[in-house]
Design an enzyme around this catalytic site. Structure first.
Site, PDB file in Angstrom:
ATOM      1  N   HIS A   1       0.823  -1.111   0.025  1.00 37.83           N
ATOM      2  CA  HIS A   1      -0.026  -0.091   0.023  1.00 37.83           C
ATOM      3  C   HIS A   1       0.799   1.224  -0.150  1.00 37.83           C
ATOM      4  CE1 HIS A   1      -3.616   2.552   0.239  1.00 37.83           C
ATOM      5  NE2 HIS A   1      -4.221   2.022   1.368  1.00 37.83           N
TER       6      HIS A   1
ATOM      7  N   TYR B   1     -14.402   5.991   9.424  1.00 40.90           N
ATOM      8  CA  TYR B   1     -13.413   6.372   8.196  1.00 40.90           C
ATOM      9  C   TYR B   1     -13.944   6.292   6.979  1.00 40.90           C
ATOM     10  CZ  TYR B   1      -8.616   6.763   5.884  1.00 40.90           C
ATOM     11  OH  TYR B   1      -7.733   7.188   4.937  1.00 40.90           O
TER      12      TYR B   1
ATOM     13  N   THR C   1      -4.895  10.737  -0.358  1.00 39.96           N
ATOM     14  CA  THR C   1      -5.997  10.429   0.132  1.00 39.96           C
ATOM     15  C   THR C   1      -6.450  11.691   1.440  1.00 39.96           C
ATOM     16  OG1 THR C   1      -5.392   9.085   1.945  1.00 39.96           O
ATOM     17  CG2 THR C   1      -5.972   8.108  -0.285  1.00 39.96           C
TER      18      THR C   1
END
Length: 784
Positions: free
Chosen positions: A476, A592, A605
């Site tokens: 990620h 979230y 993000t």
């Protein structure tokens, strides 16, 4: 499988007859092809960079304009006794190094130089104008088709400046706006409003006092330091986000960080593992070539607002390298091989030969050679990848001790420098409409495998199972899900719609040249290293066994019905998740939702907080006898607030990244902030993310239902919470990937799956009271 031979290009022999030189002609040819290919890509990169600098103009048009205007200027000067340069050409000739040329020639050079500078100024002005226009965000908040006069003028100006030229992948990189730094007062106000529904009056008063003290005290100082970082950086968040959220974490990245992406649900191409792997490898490497040549069109909102493409640079040839205190992400040059793992054995697989990418038929031959190999793994080789699944510090220590020299170093560098990592699994997983557990097991396998059959550090692992089903496991830190999702969607549509298979299930085409066979990697693993590998596997297995992952395929309705309710589908789903979570947990918790900030340079993000005052009001109305009309009003109001919050996050007005950076500043200054300490320690017990669909424009699930994709998912963020990834597949299907930990007594993924389904049905019943009496259609019937 025959072992690949080690070849040496040159050898010298010295004897009484003199010095003789022997060399392998084929290998020398291959080295020449490699050098030629490397320089070709360097030239392509250089030329594309020039084209990006002059965008939205083109190089031929710029050269033509310079020649035309220079010719007219010279003509007027010598034939009409006019000086269109107002004496600038003569002045430049006086001081320029070409004043030694004859007067006429030196003047012509000066005129060309002035025209070049003039057109460079025009290009700069146009690009600056586009950059200023890209700061406009009014369009984002207006309903499509009902634009204000300002937005209409903005459309006209952008269209005139951009013209009809198709942009390259990085054409807008130099024109993207900088992510704005929100005012401290605004962030504090938004934060307090976001936590109001989670706190009682006493807790809220305490938090209000902490926030006010911070805003008037340390917050101002931290904001000044952060403002200085904003001034000198292209994005004040992204580098710290990558460093402190991903790379400094010492916990295993498997499950905790890596995520997965799925194959098409009803794929009917082939069950031949070698053929499927070959087509996917070929498709992905073709996409890599398109990235290098910048032939991938950047994603655009309303065909005019570009999304930043910076993250695409590290899609391929990238790996995460462990460190004692922090990891690093390394990106290598254009690799000509991948590394494959099959039955615990590692293979270097050449993907290029004679200066070109091997075709699918030749790649299938490479895969067959691996699958037919009967040699056993070397001692410890089968469990080696567990090091990448365990604690990061342990892996860093083992790397420094045992993988910095000899064959271990060579093999590790081969893995890390590969384009990506290919896993040829022995297991079979698939979707079965009558057995939901099959899909659950399929996704769980993609998330973590068995703890030692993925190289979790690579930018992504392509997983191809024995029955031809496939998927990805993605590291990620280097990028976010939409980037690899774009590449994966392109590869699957290329595999399905372009390359295809023969009736026997093999790849199409023919073998043009016999490629260099795959070569087994060699490892020498000492006893201490084997002990640490076993320990890392124990850690990984505990993580794998603790994952509770299920998938909900909701077929009762989809995006079409939500739009008919005149609300945002994403906001609608988030309200359903809030209702489901309130029923499951008995209370509201911090939630979230990931939003992107790619409207700005190097954007990644931002967090949207779906648990709002309005959403909790709607949810609580579902627990009492509130009239249906009032519930619908509350739903629409909550959806409107959520949609505006989502747009605020996209436009750089979020809360959490700003607070995160203020926290990093406080740590650098070694100043403790009670407010920031409490904010950053709040657990996200419900972490959600929407997977984008149809980024390539080549997928239409209405016409081709076999291409429907369930998206992907990730592991739980909190020990006692849920991770929910969802995708809106077409107009009538929703998929929810729900993860939690079995060790938690407060969560149950299956229970939450049922709660989400019931919440979706209950919300629909507000608009269609008799809807629950209808039977759920089967997935294929949805597209008939």
């Amino acid at each position: 499988m025959a072992e690949a031979k080690l070849a040496v290009a040159f050898s010298f022999n010295v004897s009484h007859e003199g010095v003789t030189l022997d060399y392998d002609k084929e290998l020398v040819k291959e080295l020449m092809h490699t050098a030629k290919r490397s320089w070709r890509y360097r030239f392509i990169r250089f030329w594309n960079n020039i084209k990006n600098v002059v965008f939205p103009f083109t190089m031929p048009s710029i050269v033509a304009l310079i020649v035309l205007t220079s010719s007219l200027t010279v003509h007027d000067y010598f034939n009409m006794n006019m000086d269109p340069t107002f004496g600038l050409a003569k002045r430049l000739t006086t001081f320029a190094p070409w004043n030694l040329l004859p007067a006429r020639e030196s003047l012509i050079v000066s005129v060309v130089t002035l025209n070049t500078i003039g057109w460079a100024a025009v290009i700069f002005l146009v690009r600056w104008s586009i950059q200023m226009l890209l700061h406009y965000r009014g369009l984002m908040y207006e309903r499509r088709g009902k634009y204000s006069w300002k937005t209409r003028l903005w459309f006209i100006a952008m269209k005139l400046l951009q013209g009809n030229r198709k942009p390259q992948l990085y054409s807008f990189s130099g024109m993207m706006p900088i992510l704005p730094l929100p005012p401290l007062k605004q962030t504090m106000r938004r934060y307090l409003r976001s936590v109001r529904p989670l706190l009682d009056d006493e807790e809220y008063t305490r938090m209000l006092n902490l926030a006010m003290d911070f805003e008037k005290g340390h917050g101002r100082r931290f904001q000044r330091y952060l403002y200085f970082k904003w001034l000198i950086s292209t994005n004040y968040v992204s580098d710290w986000w990558e460093e402190y959220v991903y790379l400094r974490s010492r916990t295993p990245i498997m499950v905790n960080s890596n995520f997965y992406a799925m194959d098409t649900l009803l794929f009917r191409g082939t069950k031949n593992q070698a053929a499927r792997a070959a087509n996917l490898v070929y498709s992905l490497l073709t996409f890599r070539r398109m990235l290098h040549r910048q032939e991938v069109t950047p994603l655009m909102l309303d065909s005019l607002i570009p999304l930043d493409s910076w993250q695409y640079q590290r899609t391929f040839d990238t790996t995460r390298v462990p460190g004692i205190e922090t990891d690093r992400v390394y990106h290598f040059d254009n690799s000509t091989h991948i590394v494959a793992l099959h039955k615990g054995r590692y293979y270097k697989v050449p993907t290029h030969g004679k200066g070109r990418l091997l075709n699918p038929k030749e790649l299938e031959l490479q895969m067959e050679r691996i699958l037919e190999d009967t040699s056993p793994p070397q001692p410890g080789e089968a469990m080696l990848a567990a090091l990448t699944a365990g604690e990061r510090k342990t892996w860093a220590q083992m790397r420094n001790s045992y993988f910095t020299r000899g064959v271990n170093r060579v093999s590790l560098e081969t893995i890390e420098r590969g384009a990506f990592f290919l896993c040829l699994d022995e297991e079979e997983h698939y979707y079965l409409e009558t057995d939901a557990s099959k899909l659950d097991a399929y996704c769980k396998w993609l998330l973590h495998g068995n703890g030692h059959n993925r190289w979790y550090d690579k930018s992504f692992n392509v997983i191809v199972m024995a029955n031809g089903k496939a998927g990805l496991n993605v590291e990620h830190s280097w990028a976010d899900a939409p980037v690899i999702g774009h590449a994966w969607e392109w590869a699957i549509t290329e595999d399905l719609g372009v390359l295809g298979y023969t009736e026997a299930g093999h790849t199409k085409g023919m073998i043009v040249a016999n490629p260099t066979p795959p070569q087994r990697l060699r490892f020498e693993l000492h006893e201490e290293c084997l002990t640490e590998i076993a320990h890392s596997y124990t850690v990984a297995k505990e993580l794998c066994d603790d994952v509770d992952l299920v998938v909900l395929m909701f077929q009762d309705y989809g995006k079409g019905f939500m739009k008919a309710c005149k609300v945002s589908p994403d906001a609608y789903i988030q309200l359903a998740l809030q209702l489901a979570y309130r029923r499951d947990a008995g209370r509201f918790h911090l939630t979230y939702e990931a939003s992107m900030t790619r409207l700005f340079r190097e954007g990644r993000t931002e967090t949207v907080r779906p648990c709002t005052i309005e959403s909790t009001a709607f949810v609580m109305s579902m627990f009492d006898r509130t009239p249906v009309e009032e519930r619908i009003r509350l739903l629409r109001k909550a959806c409107e607030v959520h949609q505006n919050s989502y747009l605020d996050a996209m436009c750089g007005k979020g809360i959490d990244r700003h607070l995160f950076c203020l926290y990093v500043v406080s740590k650098y200054l070694e100043v403790e902030s009670p407010f920031l300490g409490e904010v950053l320690s709040e657990p996200w017990r419900l972490s959600t993310s929407q997977t984008p669909q149809t980024q390539t424009g080549r997928t239409d699930v209405t016409k081709r239902p076999e291409e429907i994709s369930p998206g992907g998912g990730f592991g739980p963020v909190a020990d006692d919470g849920y991770g929910v990834s969802y995708i809106i597949s077409g107009e009538n299907v929703l998929f929810f990937h729900i993860s939690s930990k079995k060790s938690s007594t407060q969560t149950s993924s299956d229970r939450f799956r049922k709660a989400i389904r019931q919440a979706l049905l209950d919300i629909r019943a507000l608009f269609e009271p008799n809807a629950d009496k209808r039977e759920s259609p089967q997935i294929l019937a949805l597209f008939s």
